[in-house]
Design a protein around this motif. Structure first.
Motif, PDB file in Angstrom:
ATOM      1  N   TYR A 136    -114.552 -12.361  29.413  1.00 59.09           N
ATOM      2  CA  TYR A 136    -115.932 -12.119  29.850  1.00 59.09           C
ATOM      3  C   TYR A 136    -116.542 -13.403  30.411  1.00 59.09           C
ATOM      4  O   TYR A 136    -117.209 -13.387  31.434  1.00 59.09           O
ATOM      5  N   ASN A 140    -115.705 -15.985  36.695  1.00 57.53           N
ATOM      6  CA  ASN A 140    -116.904 -15.276  37.102  1.00 57.53           C
ATOM      7  C   ASN A 140    -117.521 -15.763  38.396  1.00 57.53           C
ATOM      8  O   ASN A 140    -118.598 -15.322  38.755  1.00 57.53           O
ATOM      9  N   ARG A 152    -116.858  -9.367  33.458  1.00 60.81           N
ATOM     10  CA  ARG A 152    -118.294  -9.629  33.280  1.00 60.81           C
ATOM     11  C   ARG A 152    -119.144  -8.605  34.031  1.00 60.81           C
ATOM     12  O   ARG A 152    -120.174  -8.163  33.524  1.00 60.81           O
ATOM     13  N   TRP A 153    -118.744  -8.232  35.237  1.00 63.77           N
ATOM     14  CA  TRP A 153    -119.497  -7.238  36.012  1.00 63.77           C
ATOM     15  C   TRP A 153    -119.622  -5.933  35.225  1.00 63.77           C
ATOM     16  O   TRP A 153    -120.677  -5.327  35.174  1.00 63.77           O
ATOM     17  N   ASP A 156    -121.903  -6.384  32.072  1.00 63.36           N
ATOM     18  CA  ASP A 156    -123.303  -6.506  32.492  1.00 63.36           C
ATOM     19  C   ASP A 156    -123.858  -5.171  32.979  1.00 63.36           C
ATOM     20  O   ASP A 156    -125.008  -4.830  32.682  1.00 63.36           O
ATOM     21  N   ASP A 157    -123.055  -4.395  33.693  1.00 63.77           N
ATOM     22  CA  ASP A 157    -123.501  -3.073  34.153  1.00 63.77           C
ATOM     23  C   ASP A 157    -123.749  -2.123  32.987  1.00 63.77           C
ATOM     24  O   ASP A 157    -124.729  -1.376  32.974  1.00 63.77           O
ATOM     25  N   GLU A 160    -126.937  -3.262  31.204  1.00 65.39           N
ATOM     26  CA  GLU A 160    -128.112  -2.901  32.007  1.00 65.39           C
ATOM     27  C   GLU A 160    -128.417  -1.412  31.914  1.00 65.39           C
ATOM     28  O   GLU A 160    -129.575  -0.998  31.847  1.00 65.39           O
TER      29      GLU A 160
END
Length: 190
Positions: A136, A140, A152-153, A156-157, A160
């Motif tokens: 993670y 990046n 990480r994407w 994070d998605d 969110e």
């Protein structure tokens, strides 16, 4: 107690004969079962086997499973590790649903769609309370992400969209595993 079982920062670069032997001396620190997605050469499997009550180590590549199993044998056996050959992206995850799994370590493919699939399937396993994401914090920058390192994407998605809550980052108490629906801990056998 040392939660790493004696694994210093260089543990993953050591031969198996120098990995923690804690499993022989003390019971695991955690009563939880960890599902390890992607075993590579088995170093993480070896560390998990000293920390968790059970380890279900999954990989699609029989060579990596063999290496991970040999790493366990070098440590004196693998009484709490089950190795499972499975293609996470084409096989049915139903075979995992009969196991009590509280923790999932995601370290298989690192591209966006594969990590997303691992998260979705993991969250559908009853009893899962914790997801751990390998890489993670690494790879990046934009160049690495374009090369397929997109862990990480995905995280994070999901955060969110409020499907994941990273909370305080504190591990669960070893003395109180989460209850399954209906209030029972479920079977303690495989």
């Amino acid at each position: 107690l040392d939660p790493t079982g004696g694994c210093d920062g260089d543990c993953l670069n050591k031969p198996a004969s120098l990995l923690p032997q804690r499993r022989k001396e003390l019971p695991p620190l955690s009563p939880f079962t960890v599902l390890e997605l992607g075993v590579h050469e088995g170093y993480t499997t070896a560390v998990f086997s000293t920390i968790f009550h059970r380890v279900i180590a999954v990989d699609f590549d029989s060579m990596w499973l063999y290496k991970a199993r040999m790493k366990q044998e070098e440590m004196g056996g693998s009484p709490n590790v089950m190795f499972l050959r499975m293609d996470l992206y084409s096989d049915n995850w139903g075979m995992l649903r009969e196991n009590r799994i509280e923790v999932v370590f995601i370290d298989a493919a690192h591209d966006y769609l594969s990590v997303k699939s691992d998260v979705i399937n993991s969250l559908q396993l009853e009893g899962v309370e914790w997801l751990i994401f390998h890489d993670y914090g690494q790879f990046n920058n934009e160049s690495d992400q374009l090369k397929g390192n997109q862990v990480r994407w995905v995280v994070d998605d999901f955060v969110e969209a409020e499907f994941l809550d990273c909370g305080s980052g504190m591990p669960p108490s070893a003395a109180s595993p989460p209850l399954h629906r209906g209030g029972s801990l479920g079977s303690s056998s495989w």
